[in-house]
Write an enzyme that holds these catalytic residues in place. Sequence first.
Site, PDB file in Angstrom:
ATOM      1  N   HIS A   5       0.827  -1.209   0.000  1.00 33.60           N
ATOM      2  CA  HIS A   5       0.000   0.000   0.000  1.00 33.60           C
ATOM      3  C   HIS A   5       0.861   1.260   0.000  1.00 33.60           C
ATOM      4  O   HIS A   5       0.528   2.268   0.638  1.00 33.60           O
ATOM      5  CB  HIS A   5      -0.954   0.009   1.192  1.00 33.60           C
ATOM      6  CG  HIS A   5      -2.278   0.647   0.906  1.00 33.60           C
ATOM      7  ND1 HIS A   5      -3.352  -0.048   0.402  1.00 33.60           N
ATOM      8  CD2 HIS A   5      -2.715   1.925   1.036  1.00 33.60           C
ATOM      9  CE1 HIS A   5      -4.379   0.772   0.248  1.00 33.60           C
ATOM     10  NE2 HIS A   5      -4.011   1.977   0.617  1.00 33.60           N
ATOM     11  N   GLY A  35       6.579   1.682  -4.606  1.00 30.53           N
ATOM     12  CA  GLY A  35       7.983   1.980  -4.786  1.00 30.53           C
ATOM     13  C   GLY A  35       8.412   2.256  -6.213  1.00 30.53           C
ATOM     14  O   GLY A  35       9.547   2.685  -6.437  1.00 30.53           O
TER      15      GLY A  35
END
Length: 416
Positions: free
Chosen positions: A310, A343
């Site tokens: 998340h 990321g």
Amino acid sequence: MYRDGVFGRVPAVPADFATLEARAKEVSTPRAWAYVAGGAGEGRTMRNNRAAFDRWAIVPRMAHGNTTRDLSLDLLGSRLPAPVLLAPVGAGALMGEDSDLKIARGAAANGIPYVFSNQGCNAMEDTAAEMGETPRWVQLYWSTDEGLVDSMLARAEAIGAGALVVTLDTTLLGWRPMDLNIGSLPFSQGLGIAQYTSDPRFAEIVRERIAAAAGAAKESTEVTLGAIKTLLAMTRNHPGAFLENLRSPVPRAAVETFLDIYSNPGLSWDHLATLRERTQLPVVLKGILHPHDAKRAFDSGVDAIVVSNHGGRQVDNAIASLDALVTIREAVGDDPTVLLDSGIRTGADVFTALALGANAVLLGRPHMYGLAIAGAQGVAEVVANVIAELDLTMALSGTADLASITRECVVPNPSA
């Protein structure tokens, strides 16, 4: 971009992530920045996500003779021009009005899917209208009201969604200090609940709640300037005319109802097992980090999973999504469809994720930063930049297509 530079024109959004992030922060309110850029706890999971990419290095190959690249792929029944989707991000209007419509336009400009947020600021029907023929997926937060779940499923099917993405990791909100320190929860002001206020089952629940409250004793409410501002925000963010909403109990009741039922803390594999009887859509489970959960998901018949923490917003110091991807791909084998979220910042990151086993990736904060800077054009440019860098990385590394991006293309980074 270089050609435009000859005429003195520069891109709407920066080409590197650090400048993109800094520019987005400049144009965002503190409340917007806390929600979109903030993470859980001390922010260690967000740092883990980036550190995981730094632990791998790409190994370019020379004299390969390739002059063209094919970035396209088949994903859950759709042919996509690149292995990139836009991740669902709730309360996007913090970064720009009609956020979902603009994100949809930016995605469609590049021909890639947008996963409509369940906590979006525009109804999925309106957002779908902006996509044209471009594939769109729909996120689902599993409500405590099963009738509402069914209603959301039916609406997703009606707008031609290519997949249903069930988010598993947000049955409760994580500890998010940047929001907590300023007492800011967008949903409490009616922001990010458009999928609900446009839903017939949700409207029915709200009416029932208002009727039940009519015969009850009136609550005493503390009147403060903040409370008045919140009431006005609820009124403004609710569908319909402002003055009519101001006289109505519906906007406040809608917010209270949403906060009560939007997500089910008791969500279990038994709930998920009912999906095959309730929808014909391909089912994707988002938030998987453990190989046993991944294997159970595929054993239960889901079509794909998204390895995701998340964006570091739920559990502080959780495993990096890229690290989890490696172990999950080893556990499930080559065939299942596995996507990576959390990321991803650049085209080189996409290349690394594909080399380590992802079929495609979801792009989150970067496209929100593009939205904040330049609306739909900003989203489109962020996406185009990531895809362009992926294309160049493939060209300079000797990979002609996505199938050529294998584990042999990366090695552990000796300098990490």
